[in-house]
Design a protein around this motif. Structure first.
Motif, PDB file in Angstrom:
ATOM      1  N   GLU A  30       0.813  -1.271  -0.025  1.00 39.00           N
ATOM      2  CA  GLU A  30       0.173   0.078  -0.012  1.00 39.00           C
ATOM      3  C   GLU A  30       0.942   1.184  -0.082  1.00 39.00           C
ATOM      4  O   GLU A  30       0.532   2.282  -0.551  1.00 39.00           O
ATOM      5  CB  GLU A  30      -0.854  -0.061   1.308  1.00 39.00           C
ATOM      6  N   LEU A  31       1.976   1.377   0.724  1.00 39.96           N
ATOM      7  CA  LEU A  31       2.863   2.308   0.726  1.00 39.96           C
ATOM      8  C   LEU A  31       3.458   2.520  -0.576  1.00 39.96           C
ATOM      9  O   LEU A  31       3.671   3.769  -0.908  1.00 39.96           O
ATOM     10  CB  LEU A  31       3.986   2.318   2.008  1.00 39.96           C
ATOM     11  N   LEU A  32       4.022   1.570  -1.243  1.00 39.35           N
ATOM     12  CA  LEU A  32       4.699   1.582  -2.340  1.00 39.35           C
ATOM     13  C   LEU A  32       3.752   2.130  -3.579  1.00 39.35           C
ATOM     14  O   LEU A  32       3.929   2.918  -4.553  1.00 39.35           O
ATOM     15  CB  LEU A  32       5.054   0.191  -2.722  1.00 39.35           C
ATOM     16  N   LEU A  33       2.295   1.715  -3.465  1.00 34.41           N
ATOM     17  CA  LEU A  33       1.412   2.120  -4.272  1.00 34.41           C
ATOM     18  C   LEU A  33       1.271   3.739  -4.187  1.00 34.41           C
ATOM     19  O   LEU A  33       1.078   4.463  -4.986  1.00 34.41           O
ATOM     20  CB  LEU A  33       0.044   1.440  -4.246  1.00 34.41           C
ATOM     21  N   GLY A  34       1.045   4.203  -2.827  1.00 34.00           N
ATOM     22  CA  GLY A  34       1.008   5.584  -2.579  1.00 34.00           C
ATOM     23  C   GLY A  34       2.138   6.518  -3.038  1.00 34.00           C
ATOM     24  O   GLY A  34       1.829   7.690  -3.344  1.00 34.00           O
TER      25      GLY A  34
END
Length: 417
Positions: A30-34
């Protein structure tokens, strides 16, 4: 990974320490996608799906990461313009964790054929011969047969006014029967030539079909074609197969085909006017009795082995293109009594083989002579004998309605009773 935030780097360290912790890995994804790092997010989601294939959150994250547009390429003269997300590369990257989204068969499955739903252009084309040059004059001998055919078909056709005066219709059917190889098919063609009519020959292979209902449809199309081509001689070869006794049948489809044949022969509303149905069989006792009802194949004609004039004509025909010398046809005719037309053709072939073999052995080419023909005549046995052995019992003990009176008279004359 210098562009990643310290938090992401810390989570990577935690995930490396606990690789089976799916929620922790998804949090990293999720953080990478953000951060816009969709490729890295896809990789993490794929690993999560390996550990938890049914995790709905992992699948949803995978879809979101794969649908995110690619980041803009760095500015520079050599940088190509973005062309959209590379789905093939993404599928290759996660193919071990996620099944392909779209599957295309290399060889599409062929549709199952359904009777009656084919292309009308694929319908069987029935072969119809134009009026030929063969007439009854080309049939040697057999005068009695010619007289019967003249009364049944030819006279009303040549004299339509006289036929109407005597109430003689131009429709009807005739069943020819007798031993095999005696010229029933040739006679049928001669009748067509005599009438100047089209000729259409049909056998069981032309009618029978594996799909339910198609055999009946084929039978109907046969008669419809003959009606369109009228005047037309429709020849039903081996009618014992097309119209066998229904009481002996165990398959309903074949019974329906026989019923369709009966319906077509009736020709409702005079539909068969100008259609002359000739049928031939070697075993008339196997033909359904309903086919011989008045108005259908109500007349019968016994076609016997060729008489002396017919044998002479047949022998002359089969020897016409062969190198012969000193052949006494009269003597040859006398020693070939009871042979069928097919037997006579075989006799000529055997005599030719004798002369050819002798020529190869001696190295000197010689003509076919009477000695070759007489030697071949001694070797050829009448192929009609087995038929007469079977027909004799039928004629003596099953002569219903006098159908086989003509055959009985012939057997008495030949002393075969």
């Amino acid at each position: 990974m210098s562009h990643e935030s310290p938090l992401i780097q810390s989570l990577r360290t935690a995930v490396a320490a606990a690789p089976t912790d799916v929620p922790l890995r998804l949090h990293l994804a999720e953080l990478l996608l953000g951060e816009g790092l969709s490729d890295a997010a896809v990789s993490e989601a794929a690993v999560a799906l390996q550990h938890a294939p049914g995790d709905a959150g992992a699948r949803a994250l995978m879809v979101r990461a794969m649908e995110m547009p690619a980041p803009e390429a760095p500015q520079g003269p050599a940088a190509p313009a973005p062309t959209g997300f590379d789905w093939r590369a993404a599928e290759d990257q996660v193919k071990d964790a996620v099944p392909p989204r779209f599957v295309t068969s290399e060889t599409p499955e062929a549709p199952v054929p359904v009777a009656g739903q084919g292309d009308p252009g694929d319908a069987a084309v029935w072969e119809v011969d134009t009026p030929g040059s063969v007439t009854l004059a080309d049939v040697g001998g057999m005068q009695e047969i010619k007289d019967r055919l003249e009364a049944a078909f030819l006279a009303p056709m040549r004299n339509p006014e006289l036929g109407r005066l005597y109430g003689k219709s131009l429709r009807g059917g005739l069943l020819m029967y007798g031993p095999p190889g005696c010229g029933k098919t040739f006679i049928a063609r001669a009748v067509a030539g005599e009438l100047g009519a089209s000729f259409m020959s049909v056998s069981i292979n032309d009618v029978l079909d594996m799909w339910m209902g198609n055999s009946e449809r084929n039978m109907h199309e046969v008669f419809e074609t003959a009606r369109r081509q009228a005047p037309c001689v429709l020849f039903l070869d081996e009618v014992d197969a097309l119209g066998a006794k229904r009481s002996r049948m165990h398959h309903g489809g074949m019974r329906n085909t026989v019923n369709q044949l009966l319906t077509e022969l009736d020709g409702v509303d005079g539909a068969n006017e100008g259609v002359f149905v000739l049928a031939a069989t070697n075993v008339p006792w196997d033909v359904d009795i309903a086919l011989r009802r008045p108005g259908r194949l109500d007349r019968t004609l016994l076609v016997l082995p060729p008489d002396a004039p017919a044998r002479e004509a047949i022998l002359r025909y089969h020897l016409r293109d062969r190198p012969i010398e000193s052949v006494d046809l009269g003597k040859l005719v006398k020693v070939t009594e009871d042979l069928s037309g097919a037997d006579l053709a075989h006799l000529c072939e055997s005599a030719s083989e004798r002369a050819l073999l002798d020529s190869t052995r001696t190295g000197t080419v010689r003509m076919i002579n009477m000695k070759d023909l007489l030697a071949a005549a001694k070797e050829v046995r009448p192929s009609t004998d087995p038929w007469f052995a079977s027909a004799r019992n039928v004629a003596m003990f099953a002569n219903e309605g006098g159908m086989y009176d003509e055959l009985l008279a012939y057997l008495k004359r030949k002393r075969k009773l």
